[in-house]
Structures are given as structure tokens and as C-alpha cells.
Write a protein that holds these residues in place. Structure first.
Motif, short mmCIF file in Angstrom:
data_model
loop_
_atom_site.label_atom_id
_atom_site.label_comp_id
_atom_site.label_asym_id
_atom_site.label_seq_id
_atom_site.Cartn_x
_atom_site.Cartn_y
_atom_site.Cartn_z
N SER A 41 34.73 45.37 40.96
CA SER A 41 33.51 44.63 41.27
C SER A 41 32.30 45.55 41.25
CB SER A 41 33.62 43.97 42.65
OG SER A 41 34.68 43.05 42.69
N ILE A 42 31.16 44.98 40.85
CA ILE A 42 29.87 45.67 40.91
C ILE A 42 29.11 45.13 42.12
CG2 ILE A 42 27.64 45.95 39.76
CD1 ILE A 42 29.17 45.78 37.09
N GLN A 43 28.66 46.01 42.96
CA GLN A 43 27.96 45.60 44.17
C GLN A 43 26.51 45.23 43.84
OE1 GLN A 43 29.63 45.15 47.06
NE2 GLN A 43 31.40 45.71 45.77
N THR A 317 45.74 42.85 29.60
CA THR A 317 46.10 41.99 30.72
C THR A 317 45.39 42.52 31.97
OG1 THR A 317 48.26 41.50 29.77
CG2 THR A 317 47.98 41.08 32.13
N LEU A 318 44.62 41.65 32.63
CA LEU A 318 43.78 42.05 33.75
C LEU A 318 44.42 41.65 35.07
CD1 LEU A 318 40.38 40.79 32.27
CD2 LEU A 318 41.51 42.99 31.88
N ASP A 319 43.99 42.30 36.15
CA ASP A 319 44.55 41.98 37.46
C ASP A 319 43.79 40.86 38.18
OD1 ASP A 319 42.25 43.43 38.01
OD2 ASP A 319 43.14 44.55 39.68
N ARG A 320 42.78 40.29 37.52
CA ARG A 320 42.08 39.12 38.04
C ARG A 320 41.46 38.36 36.89
NH1 ARG A 320 37.20 42.10 41.35
NH2 ARG A 320 36.06 40.13 41.29
N ALA A 321 41.14 37.11 37.13
CA ALA A 321 40.61 36.26 36.06
C ALA A 321 39.11 36.48 35.88
CB ALA A 321 40.89 34.80 36.38
N ILE A 322 38.66 36.41 34.64
CA ILE A 322 37.24 36.53 34.31
C ILE A 322 36.85 35.34 33.43
CG2 ILE A 322 37.26 39.04 34.50
CD1 ILE A 322 37.28 39.12 31.40
N TYR A 323 35.53 35.20 33.17
CA TYR A 323 35.07 34.08 32.37
C TYR A 323 34.25 34.53 31.16
CZ TYR A 323 35.41 29.05 32.30
OH TYR A 323 35.80 27.77 31.99
N GLY A 324 33.02 35.03 31.38
CA GLY A 324 32.20 35.50 30.28
C GLY A 324 32.25 37.01 30.18
N GLU A 330 30.51 51.62 22.95
CA GLU A 330 30.01 52.99 23.00
C GLU A 330 30.31 53.67 24.34
OE1 GLU A 330 26.81 50.24 24.44
OE2 GLU A 330 28.24 50.30 22.77
N SER A 331 30.37 52.90 25.41
CA SER A 331 30.72 53.46 26.72
C SER A 331 32.15 53.10 27.14
CB SER A 331 29.76 52.95 27.80
OG SER A 331 29.86 51.55 27.96
N GLY A 332 32.85 52.36 26.28
CA GLY A 332 34.22 51.98 26.59
C GLY A 332 34.35 51.05 27.77
N THR A 333 33.40 50.11 27.89
CA THR A 333 33.35 49.24 29.07
C THR A 333 33.14 47.79 28.67
OG1 THR A 333 32.31 51.04 30.30
CG2 THR A 333 32.24 48.87 31.30
N ILE A 334 33.81 46.89 29.38
CA ILE A 334 33.51 45.46 29.29
C ILE A 334 32.96 45.01 30.63
CG2 ILE A 334 34.48 43.13 29.10
CD1 ILE A 334 36.37 44.11 27.01
N PHE A 335 31.80 44.36 30.61
CA PHE A 335 31.24 43.72 31.79
C PHE A 335 31.59 42.23 31.72
CE2 PHE A 335 28.72 47.50 31.14
CZ PHE A 335 28.62 48.01 32.43
N ASN A 340 35.52 33.18 40.65
CA ASN A 340 36.34 32.97 41.84
C ASN A 340 35.94 33.84 43.01
OD1 ASN A 340 38.51 31.28 40.37
ND2 ASN A 340 38.45 33.15 39.18
N SER A 341 35.03 34.80 42.79
CA SER A 341 34.79 35.85 43.77
C SER A 341 33.37 35.81 44.32
CB SER A 341 35.06 37.22 43.13
OG SER A 341 34.69 38.27 43.98
N ASP A 342 33.20 36.32 45.55
CA ASP A 342 31.86 36.50 46.11
C ASP A 342 31.17 37.72 45.52
OD1 ASP A 342 32.14 34.29 47.74
OD2 ASP A 342 32.99 35.44 49.40
N ALA A 343 31.93 38.55 44.81
CA ALA A 343 31.37 39.67 44.05
C ALA A 343 31.63 39.38 42.57
CB ALA A 343 32.02 40.99 44.47
N PRO A 344 30.79 38.53 41.95
CA PRO A 344 31.15 37.91 40.68
C PRO A 344 30.88 38.73 39.42
CG PRO A 344 29.07 37.03 41.43
CD PRO A 344 29.53 37.99 42.49
N ILE A 345 30.20 39.87 39.54
CA ILE A 345 29.97 40.72 38.37
C ILE A 345 30.94 41.88 38.42
CG2 ILE A 345 28.25 41.96 37.00
CD1 ILE A 345 27.70 38.95 37.50
#
Length: 350
Positions: A41-43, A317-324, A330-335, A340-345
Motif C-alpha cells: 500500500s501507498i500511504q 499472481t498477487l497476494d491481493r486483488a487489484i482493479y486498474g 523503466e522503474s520495474g513497477t506497477i501502480f 477493497n481496501s482503505d489504502a486503495p493505491i
């Protein structure tokens, strides 16, 4: 004619008079590489969201689209600090307000296009340099012959738009929103009478992404498991069916009920790969869980990766569900967003 009538016709023709071609389109089965990833999660410094549906980042600007927000559809954050800046796209019936928000596209760090399908309107917004205000600067009224457009992408000379009538797979407009080109039929392996096509189009509702410099349009079906790649340079098409196949519908109590699976919820194309969020949950399982009073997780726990010819490359395969999603190779990251979460990003590494 009402939707259930179209779906009834669709059901009848699929059971009685349609011809199946079992090998018209190639199938993929397995991914040569599989990985598991922990989602973190991103705060954020504010609580805004009711249903964070889409996310996109361009240089120092991040935008999250909230499908069910009561005030504003779009929220702006600084990046990479994720400090809240402002919101825009006010929900309402006023002349400068939006009835719906269906998707949005960056064309530059300070220029965003949004789609209001209920008003058949595309709006270009400008983000001011200090990020605390977003202003509408251009408005395009879409051709009424398009009936309803649920997804779009800006092009150099107009827009790509989805087709809600089932006559074509996608359409193009000029810069003023006037429909001027169409291409391909829905890649179903059955044939349908013309009157059933609107219902078929709804069943085949897809998420899209477009690469302007490669002129490639990619589609991923919301129901079933089908990936489509359209090359606008040479007018060629690649269609790949997955193991779960085409979207499936039937009629129950005069309503259209999906009987197959929830498929994809977002798709993203890069210079060499296609990333798609995959759910794979059957509607039968969803119905049973609801009857038992269980909480239903919304979203997909899988990222399917294909090359630009539609060949499977990798499965996450992720440990939680995502949507968009928004992919940053270039940074090797997916946002991503997590409804489902109160910390949705959230984010995870490739």
C-alpha cells in the motif's frame, strides 16, 4: 427495444441457430514464466475514494479516477510523493459538470482527456503548473450515431471509440467527434442476426489501450478471456482466446445474466508488451458466495503479460486483488488501485 429483448434473442440464436467454428481463433493455454508478487500500500494524506477505478501517472502527476465518488470523479496527486493536490470533474447535471466518468487519458503531463458516456462528451483539461487547479479547455460532443461510447483514446487526428451497437469492433472520429471510419466485427465464433448485435456488443464490452507511435490498439474483454490487437498502420488484427473463451450470457426471468466468468478489468500497452488485469472468477461462484452471505473480493489477483503478437509471456499472481493499473517498465513497477481496501493505491515490482 429493451435490453432484455436483445439478450433473449441472443440466447435463442446461440442455442438454436448459431454455428460454432471451434478453431477460428488461436488459443493460449499456459504462460512460459510465472511469478508471485506482494502488493504494498501507498500511504496517502487524505481519504477521498469510494471506488478507485483507474490510475495513470505522467512524470510528476498522478491521477486516480473514482467511479462512485459523490463530489468529484478525478483526484490529482503529486508524484512520487503522493501528496493530494486537487480534484476535478464535478459530478452533477450542470452545464460544466459530468453525469458519468468512464475513463481518462493523459496526452501530456498537463493535459488530460476524460469521457462522459452519459453525455456523449469528451473534455480536455489543463493542469496548472502548481497542480492545485484543473481547468476545462476543450469540449468535444460525440456523434449521436455512436449511441454510447464506454471507452476511447485520443489520436493525432480524432479519437478511437468503442462501438456499443455491435456492428463493428471499434470506430474512429474526426477531431470534432464526427464518426468517419469503422473496422472489423466482434471476433465471436458464432453468427448472430443483426437485431442481436447490441446485446452481443454489451457482452463483449472491453477495456482498451492505444500506442500512438506504434499505432496499436489492444482490447481485453470484461467477460470471458479474449485479447485483441489491432494494427492501424496495416489494418491487421490478432485475436487470442484464453482457456475460458468468449463472454457467455443467458436469460433468466427476462434479464440478461452472465454465466461465464469475470475476465479483465484493465489493459496497458508498452513498447514491447501488453499487461492485463485478470479476474477469472465465475459468476456461479460469486452467486453462491452472495447467497451464503460471504464478502466478495472485487478485482483480479493476476496480471497476464503478452507480447505485441498476443503470445503469452508471463503471469503474475498477487497476494491481493487489484482493479486498474499503470505500468512503469523503466522503474520495474506497477501502480494499481484496490477497491477493497482503505489504502486503495498500491504498488508491486515486476
Amino acid at each position: 427495444m429493451r435490453l432484455y429483448t436483445y439478450l433473449l434473442i441472443l440466447c435463442i440464436c446461440s442455442e438454436v441457430s448459431c454455428t460454432r467454428h471451434s478453431s477460428r481463433y488461436p488459443r493460449y493455454q499456459d504462460f512460459p514464466e510465472e511469478k508471485t508478487r506482494v502488493v504494498r500500500s501507498i500511504q496517502l494524506d487524505t481519504a477521498l475514494f469510494r471506488y478507485p477505478f483507474k490510475i495513470a501517472i505522467k512524470e510528476s502527476v498522478a491521477i486516480v479516477m473514482d467511479l462512485h465518488n459523490t463530489d468529484y470523479f478525478f483526484h490529482v496527486f503529486s508524484f512520487p510523493g503522493w501528496k493530494y493536490q486537487t480534484s476535478f470533474g464535478k459530478r452533477g447535471e450542470g452545464p460544466e459538470e459530468m453525469l458519468s466518468a468512464d475513463c481518462f487519458r493523459f496526452t501530456s503531463p498537463d493535459s488530460i482527456w476524460t469521457l462522459d458516456s452519459n453525455r456523449m462528451r469528451i473534455i480536455r483539461w489543463r493542469i496548472e503548473s502548481h497542480l492545485n487547479r484543473v481547468l476545462p479547455v476543450e469540449q468535444v460532443e460525440l456523434d449521436k450515431r455512436l449511441v454510447r461510447t464506454l471507452d476511447f483514446s485520443p489520436m493525432e487526428a480524432g479519437f478511437l471509440v468503442s462501438d456499443y451497437l455491435g456492428e463493428y469492433r471499434y470506430k474512429r472520429t474526426d477531431p470534432q467527434g464526427v464518426w468517419n471510419q469503422s473496422a472489423y466485427a466482434i471476433p465471436t465464433e458464432k453468427t448472430y442476426p443483426d437485431i442481436a448485435l447490441p446485446a452481443l456488443a454489451q457482452a463483449w464490452r472491453s477495456f482498451i489501450d492505444y500506442s500512438p507511435h506504434k499505432e496499436l490498439l489492444v482490447m481485453a474483454t470484461q467477460l470471458g478471456e479474449v485479447i485483441e490487437i489491432y494494427n492501424l498502420r496495416d489494418s491487421s488484427r490478432i485475436v487470442r482466446y484464453g482457456p475460458k473463451g468468449a463472454p457467455e450470457f443467458q436469460i433468466a426471468q427476462m434479464d440478461g445474466i452472465p454465466t461465464g466468468i469475470m475476465g479483465f478489468s484493465d489493459v496497458h500497452i508498452t513498447d514491447s508488451l501488453i499487461y492485463a488485469v485478470y479476474h477469472g472468477r465465475s459468476f456461479r461462484d460469486i452467486e453462491q458466495a452472495l447467497r451464503q452471505g460471504k464478502r466478495i473480493e472485487d478485482g483480479g489477483r493476476f496480471i497476464y503479460v503478452f507480447d505485441l503478437q498476443g503470445n503469452p509471456v508471463r503471469k503474475y499472481t498477487l497476494d491481493r486483488a487489484i482493479y486498474g493499473i499503470d505500468v512503469h517498465e523503466e522503474s520495474g513497477t506497477i501502480f494499481a488501485t484496490d477497491v477493497n481496501s482503505d489504502a486503495p493505491i498500491v504498488r508491486f515490482e515486476l
